[in-house]
Enzyme design. Structure first.
Site, PDB file in Angstrom:
ATOM      1  N   ALA A  66       3.425 -85.196 -55.124  1.00  0.00           N
ATOM      2  CA  ALA A  66       2.273 -86.100 -55.637  1.00  0.00           C
ATOM      3  C   ALA A  66       1.521 -85.518 -56.790  1.00  0.00           C
ATOM      4  O   ALA A  66       1.796 -84.451 -57.241  1.00  0.00           O
ATOM      5  CB  ALA A  66       1.323 -86.121 -54.356  1.00  0.00           C
ATOM      6  N   GLY A 108       5.745 -84.177 -52.011  1.00  0.00           N
ATOM      7  CA  GLY A 108       5.987 -85.531 -51.866  1.00  0.00           C
ATOM      8  C   GLY A 108       7.578 -85.886 -52.317  1.00  0.00           C
ATOM      9  O   GLY A 108       8.247 -86.918 -51.937  1.00  0.00           O
ATOM     10  N   GLU A 111       9.674 -84.880 -49.460  1.00  0.00           N
ATOM     11  CA  GLU A 111       9.635 -86.129 -48.626  1.00  0.00           C
ATOM     12  C   GLU A 111      10.156 -87.419 -48.968  1.00  0.00           C
ATOM     13  O   GLU A 111      10.697 -87.912 -47.887  1.00  0.00           O
ATOM     14  CB  GLU A 111       7.799 -86.070 -48.194  1.00  0.00           C
ATOM     15  CG  GLU A 111       7.197 -84.947 -47.882  1.00  0.00           C
ATOM     16  CD  GLU A 111       5.889 -85.009 -47.605  1.00  0.00           C
ATOM     17  OE1 GLU A 111       5.309 -85.144 -48.989  1.00  0.00           O
ATOM     18  OE2 GLU A 111       5.207 -84.952 -46.773  1.00  0.00           O
ATOM     19  N   GLU A 131       2.767 -77.619 -50.526  1.00  0.00           N
ATOM     20  CA  GLU A 131       1.451 -77.995 -50.494  1.00  0.00           C
ATOM     21  C   GLU A 131       0.186 -76.919 -50.122  1.00  0.00           C
ATOM     22  O   GLU A 131      -0.831 -76.975 -50.323  1.00  0.00           O
ATOM     23  CB  GLU A 131       1.304 -79.172 -49.421  1.00  0.00           C
ATOM     24  CG  GLU A 131       1.867 -80.371 -49.937  1.00  0.00           C
ATOM     25  CD  GLU A 131       3.299 -80.863 -49.573  1.00  0.00           C
ATOM     26  OE1 GLU A 131       4.146 -79.660 -49.296  1.00  0.00           O
ATOM     27  OE2 GLU A 131       3.867 -82.084 -49.804  1.00  0.00           O
TER      28      GLU A 131
HETATM   29  C1  HXC Z   1       1.063 -83.552 -61.504  1.00  0.00           C
HETATM   30  C2  HXC Z   1       2.459 -81.953 -62.488  1.00  0.00           C
HETATM   31  C3  HXC Z   1       3.171 -81.747 -61.320  1.00  0.00           C
HETATM   32  C4  HXC Z   1       2.416 -82.511 -60.231  1.00  0.00           C
HETATM   33  C5  HXC Z   1       4.206 -80.572 -62.530  1.00  0.00           C
HETATM   34  N1  HXC Z   1       3.185 -81.082 -63.124  1.00  0.00           N
HETATM   35  N2  HXC Z   1       4.236 -80.836 -61.211  1.00  0.00           N
HETATM   36  N3  HXC Z   1       1.583 -82.723 -62.644  1.00  0.00           N
HETATM   37  N4  HXC Z   1       1.420 -83.167 -60.438  1.00  0.00           N
HETATM   38  N5  HXC Z   1       2.898 -82.313 -58.938  1.00  0.00           N
HETATM   39  C6  HXC Z   1       3.130 -81.327 -64.923  1.00  0.00           C
HETATM   40  C7  HXC Z   1       2.636 -79.727 -65.147  1.00  0.00           C
HETATM   41  O1  HXC Z   1       1.158 -79.896 -64.910  1.00  0.00           O
HETATM   42  C8  HXC Z   1       2.877 -79.778 -66.518  1.00  0.00           C
HETATM   43  O2  HXC Z   1       2.375 -80.585 -67.544  1.00  0.00           O
HETATM   44  C9  HXC Z   1       4.061 -80.263 -66.774  1.00  0.00           C
HETATM   45  O3  HXC Z   1       4.295 -81.243 -65.404  1.00  0.00           O
HETATM   46  C10 HXC Z   1       5.383 -79.471 -66.550  1.00  0.00           C
HETATM   47  O4  HXC Z   1       5.115 -78.458 -65.460  1.00  0.00           O
HETATM   48  P1  HXC Z   1       5.255 -76.984 -65.589  1.00  0.00           P
HETATM   49  O5  HXC Z   1       4.618 -76.469 -64.343  1.00  0.00           O
HETATM   50  O6  HXC Z   1       4.898 -76.394 -66.746  1.00  0.00           O
HETATM   51  O7  HXC Z   1       6.678 -76.825 -65.417  1.00  0.00           O
HETATM   52  P2  HXC Z   1       7.593 -75.242 -64.833  1.00  0.00           P
HETATM   53  O8  HXC Z   1       6.878 -74.437 -65.217  1.00  0.00           O
HETATM   54  O9  HXC Z   1       9.138 -75.596 -65.048  1.00  0.00           O
HETATM   55  O10 HXC Z   1       7.372 -75.502 -63.193  1.00  0.00           O
HETATM   56  C11 HXC Z   1       7.972 -76.480 -62.401  1.00  0.00           C
HETATM   57  C12 HXC Z   1       7.259 -76.546 -60.966  1.00  0.00           C
HETATM   58  C13 HXC Z   1       5.626 -76.509 -61.319  1.00  0.00           C
HETATM   59  C14 HXC Z   1       7.738 -75.364 -60.225  1.00  0.00           C
HETATM   60  C15 HXC Z   1       7.872 -77.925 -60.207  1.00  0.00           C
HETATM   61  O11 HXC Z   1       5.423 -77.690 -62.028  1.00  0.00           O
HETATM   62  C16 HXC Z   1       5.099 -76.607 -59.952  1.00  0.00           C
HETATM   63  O12 HXC Z   1       4.938 -75.944 -59.015  1.00  0.00           O
HETATM   64  N6  HXC Z   1       4.693 -78.114 -59.676  1.00  0.00           N
HETATM   65  C17 HXC Z   1       3.823 -78.754 -58.602  1.00  0.00           C
HETATM   66  C18 HXC Z   1       4.644 -78.534 -57.143  1.00  0.00           C
HETATM   67  C19 HXC Z   1       3.732 -78.853 -56.240  1.00  0.00           C
HETATM   68  O13 HXC Z   1       2.944 -78.084 -55.816  1.00  0.00           O
HETATM   69  N7  HXC Z   1       4.076 -79.979 -55.398  1.00  0.00           N
HETATM   70  C20 HXC Z   1       3.404 -80.407 -54.325  1.00  0.00           C
HETATM   71  C21 HXC Z   1       2.379 -81.571 -54.620  1.00  0.00           C
HETATM   72  S1  HXC Z   1       1.278 -82.145 -53.518  1.00  0.00           S
HETATM   73  P3  HXC Z   1       1.292 -80.076 -68.389  1.00  0.00           P
HETATM   74  O14 HXC Z   1       0.420 -81.037 -69.078  1.00  0.00           O
HETATM   75  O15 HXC Z   1       0.536 -78.656 -68.293  1.00  0.00           O
HETATM   76  O16 HXC Z   1       2.400 -79.712 -69.778  1.00  0.00           O
HETATM   77  C22 HXC Z   1       2.133 -83.167 -52.537  1.00  0.00           C
HETATM   78  C23 HXC Z   1       1.500 -83.948 -51.441  1.00  0.00           C
HETATM   79  C24 HXC Z   1       2.549 -84.855 -50.833  1.00  0.00           C
HETATM   80  O17 HXC Z   1       3.107 -83.605 -53.020  1.00  0.00           O
HETATM   81  C25 HXC Z   1       1.746 -86.060 -50.536  1.00  0.00           C
HETATM   82  C26 HXC Z   1       2.827 -87.244 -50.496  1.00  0.00           C
HETATM   83  C27 HXC Z   1       3.120 -88.063 -51.676  1.00  0.00           C
END
Ligand code: HXC
Length: 257
Positions: A66, A108, A111, A131
């Site tokens: 998400a 997400g 999921e 998460e």
């Molecule tokens: C918003 C995101 C994002 C996310 C990455 N980005 N994931 N923006 N929401 N979930 C953005 C970063 O902020 C960054 O933007 C750009 O994408 C590149 O990401 P990096 O982190 O610089 O890339 P990298 O170092 O290659 O790392 C990749 C990654 C990491 C391991 C996937 O981005 C990460 O851990 N993302 C979050 C994963 C996460 O926690 N997902 C769960 C979310 S909660 P900028 O502008 O800074 O360059 C969820 C709840 C479920 O899903 C609900 C159901 C829908």
């Protein structure tokens, strides 16, 4: 319909392809993206020229979850209003939906892949429910679908301690159907989709429904449900054609009725 966060194509062989397309945010599932995805699924599901649907991202990322930036200040009521988690068009899709996953499938994103009927993964695919690192838990089926796919022990570790699965592990634990080289994961998923789209449509629909019912019913209820669907197929022209073609040693020609 014009979309901003996804690309939709109809391909030869009765396949509909949806690509998540927010590369700068690693295909984060913003409310706008989820809305478009559901609209596209509804449209492809209603389209007689489509027999099977594939959802994919890019080679780098399926979806990183998400949209954290959007969620960071959201209230529960706002999240409820955008239907971020419901994914009704995916749950109600009558046609098989295949996820073609390369790179990150996190939160997400994981999921979403699990909510599809099958997953074709590239060797680079990584599945996880991180998460807990954000102080939340999965909200679109992670706690429910993951245990059914990989069992309680591993699901607990993934959800409580953000343990990711490599593509190979995901295959070993039964989360994905197959793992193929990154160059060919999408072709492989499209081939699988074309094969299924070429089969007897009513039987495919009822088969998908019956398998999914196994999640929700007792064995006795599920067996009864399966039998009803089995009997129903004997009212189709395709059942007559399929069995006649077998006896005449020729390929069947499905009518979808
Ligand atoms: C918003 C995101 C994002 C996310 C990455 N980005 N994931 N923006 N929401 N979930 C953005 C970063 O902020 C960054 O933007 C750009 O994408 C590149 O990401 P990096 O982190 O610089 O890339 P990298 O170092 O290659 O790392 C990749 C990654 C990491 C391991 C996937 O981005 C990460 O851990 N993302 C979050 C994963 C996460 O926690 N997902 C769960 C979310 S909660 P900028 O502008 O800074 O360059 C969820 C709840 C479920 O899903 C609900 C159901 C829908």
């Amino acid at each position: 319909m014009a979309y901003e966060n996804i690309l939709v194509e109809k391909l030869e062989g009765r396949v509909g392809l949806i690509r998540l397309n927010r590369p700068r945010a690693l295909n984060a599932l913003s409310s706008a993206l989820v809305r478009e995805l559901m609209d596209a699924l509804r449209a492809l599901n209603a389209d007689d020229e489509v027999g099977c649907i594939v959802i994919t991202g890019s080679e780098r990322v399926f979806a990183a979850g998400a949209d954290i930036k959007e969620m960071s200040t959201a209230t529960p009521v706002e999240m409820l209003a955008v239907d971020l988690l419901d994914w009704d068009a995916l749950r109600k899709a009558k046609k098989p939906v295949i996820a073609a996953v390369s790179g990150w499938a996190l939160g997400g994103g994981c999921e979403l892949a699990m909510a599809c009927d099958m997953i074709v993964a590239s060797e680079t695919a990584t599945f996880g429910q991180p998460e807990i690192n954000l102080g939340i838990i999965p909200g679109a089926g992670g706690t429910q679908r993951l245990i059914r796919a990989v069992g309680k022990a591993l699901a607990m570790e993934m959800i409580l301690n953000a343990r990711n699965l490599s593509a190979e592990e995901a295959y070993q634990f039964g989360l994905v159907n197959r793992v193929v080289p990154a160059e060919s994961y999408l072709d492989e998923a499209l081939t699988l989709a074309r094969e299924i789209a070429a089969r007897a449509p009513v039987a495919v629909r009822l088969a998908k429904e019956a398998v999914n019912k196994a999640y929700e019913m007792t064995l006795a209820e599920g067996l009864a449900y399966e039998q009803r669907a089995f009997f129903l197929l004997f009212s189709t022209e395709d059942q007559r054609e399929g069995m006649q073609a077998f006896m005449e040693k020729r390929k069947p020609e499905w009518k979808g009725r």
